[in-house]
Design an enzyme around this catalytic site. Structure first.
Site, PDB file in Angstrom:
ATOM      1  CE1 TYR A 142      68.902  33.631  48.759  1.00  0.00           C
ATOM      2  CE2 TYR A 142      69.212  34.761  50.850  1.00  0.00           C
ATOM      3  CZ  TYR A 142      69.555  33.761  49.970  1.00  0.00           C
ATOM      4  OH  TYR A 142      70.557  32.878  50.314  1.00  0.00           O
ATOM      5  CE  LYS A 194      68.529  21.672  36.996  1.00  0.00           C
ATOM      6  NZ  LYS A 194      69.558  20.640  36.775  1.00  0.00           N
ATOM      7  CG  ASP A 228      72.917  20.494  37.596  1.00  0.00           C
ATOM      8  OD1 ASP A 228      73.094  21.440  36.807  1.00  0.00           O
ATOM      9  OD2 ASP A 228      72.267  19.467  37.290  1.00  0.00           O
ATOM     10  CG  ASP A 252      73.378  31.392  49.961  1.00  0.00           C
ATOM     11  OD1 ASP A 252      74.306  31.930  50.585  1.00  0.00           O
ATOM     12  OD2 ASP A 252      72.637  30.519  50.462  1.00  0.00           O
ATOM     13  CG  ASP A 256      78.536  28.714  51.748  1.00  0.00           C
ATOM     14  OD1 ASP A 256      78.744  29.945  51.743  1.00  0.00           O
ATOM     15  OD2 ASP A 256      77.961  28.135  52.690  1.00  0.00           O
TER      16      ASP A 256
END
Ligand code: IPM
Ligand code: MN
Length: 358
Positions: A142, A194, A228, A252, A256
């Site tokens: 970001y 990750k 993941d 982010d 969702d």
């Protein structure tokens, strides 16, 4: 943070674009009622930041916007995003700029299934979905570092880098550990990253997590999941989670998904928090232009964001009261959380929450 009736909270309100102002109006209605009930006082000041103002003035945000907002105790935001403005301009120029300039380094996103809410996951009940994602909010991809070369040619190159700092990671981790302790549930903090591919940034998070945890928070169980795999667990066993902490972009994305398993954007709220400064609370659903002015949009996410704001201000009892009222009406009144399908208008839902306050 001062508590009690002696303090007059100064609250900045940014209705913003689309349905933002409509849902914020309901949040303010509920706040007014709960303030009378719990005996605290506040004063709101409105700011017209958003797409309309940009199209009128050509200015995305006034130069002194964050200096002005710093004079307030907190900020309540509706939504940013206008169909006639190229994607990215308002999001980066308002939302991200304020998050950065006010150093709101935590993005707090509770994922909680309320009673009566339709969950897309089979057989999951409110007791199965109740966790919090602590999303780092000031670094990673970001920050906008990078550049391009030979744009528009077959040899085009784009480089976009994420910044991860030890300081940024540590302050975020400590916030998450503290929250996990305060929640006092499973007392398990899951680091989401990750590390098997992002061996630099992931390794920094991993080492900081494993150094700070055992030393400063021996009561908290350390847990790790790749991002993941996390999306898989959110769907398969959401009941596993307590508090999760993760980098900006991963946060982010997974929130969702989190919003969907708690019943959708109609209910999902978040806070951009600077624990030492001015925070900003928002429904995370966006401006929903097609519903603007129709009075069908669900204001519960904005009402929940306002509740989170009260909690951050130190009005814990009022915050609990707002959340309980929301639970009452999802459990007993609303047909659905979806826009146009609630069985009530936007303002009626606000009224129902006011009536349910205790
Ligand atoms: C969010 C939004 C923003 C983000 C966008 C609008 C910049 O998706 O608040 O989650 O990516 O943080
Ligand atoms: Mn998002």
């Amino acid at each position: 943070m001062q508590e009690g009736a002696s303090h007059m909270y100064k609250i900045a309100v940014i209705g913003g674009d689309g349905t933002g102002p409509e849902v914020v109006a309901e949040a303010l209605k509920v706040m007014s009622a709960v303030a009378k009930m719990k005996g605290f006082e506040y004063k709101t000041t409105e700011f017209d930041f958003g797409g309309e103002r940009y199209m009128r003035t050509g200015e995305v945000l006034p130069e002194n916007a964050s200096a002005e907002l710093r004079k307030f105790d907190t900020v309540l935001l509706g939504a940013i995003g206008h169909p006639d403005v190229k994607p990215g301009i308002l999001e980066k120029g308002i939302l991200l700029r304020l998050r950065f300039e006010l150093d709101q380094y935590i993005n707090l996103r509770p994922v909680k299934l309320y009673p009566g809410v339709d969950c897309p996951l089979k057989n999951k009940k409110p007791e199965d979905i109740d966790f919090v994602v602590v999303r780092e909010n000031s670094e990673d991809f970001y920050v906008g570092t990078g550049g391009t070369m030979k744009v528009g040619t077959p040899d085009e190159i784009a480089i976009q880098t994420g910044i991860t700092t030890r300081k940024g990671v540590e302050r975020c981790l400590r916030y998450a550990f503290e929250l996990c302790r305060k929640r006092d549930r499973k007392k398990m903090l899951t680091l989401v990253h990750k590390t098997n591919v992002l061996t630099y940034a992931g390794d920094l998070w991993w080492r900081a997590f494993n150094e700070i945890g055992p030393k400063e928070y021996p009561d908290i169980k350390l847990d790790y999941a790749h991002v993941d795999a996390t999306t898989m667990w959110f769907v398969k066993n959401p009941e596993y989670f307590d508090v999760l902490v993760t980098s900006n972009l991963f946060g982010d994305i997974i929130t969702d998904l989190g919003a969907m398993i708690q019943g959708g954007m109609g209910i999902a709220a978040g806070g951009n928090i600077n624990p030492e400064g001015v925070s900003m609370f928002e429904p995370i659903g966006g401006s929903a232009p097609k519903y603007t002015g129709k009075k069908v949009i669900n204001p519960l996410a904005a009402i929940c964001a306002m509740g989170m704001m009260l909690d951050q201000l130190g009005e814990h009892e009022a915050a609990v009261s707002v959340e309980e009222a929301v639970k009452t009406i999802t459990g007993t009144k609303l047909k659905s959380l979806a826009a146009g399908k609630m069985g009530y208008s936007t303002t009626e839902v606000g009224d129902l929450v006011v009536e349910a306050l205790k």
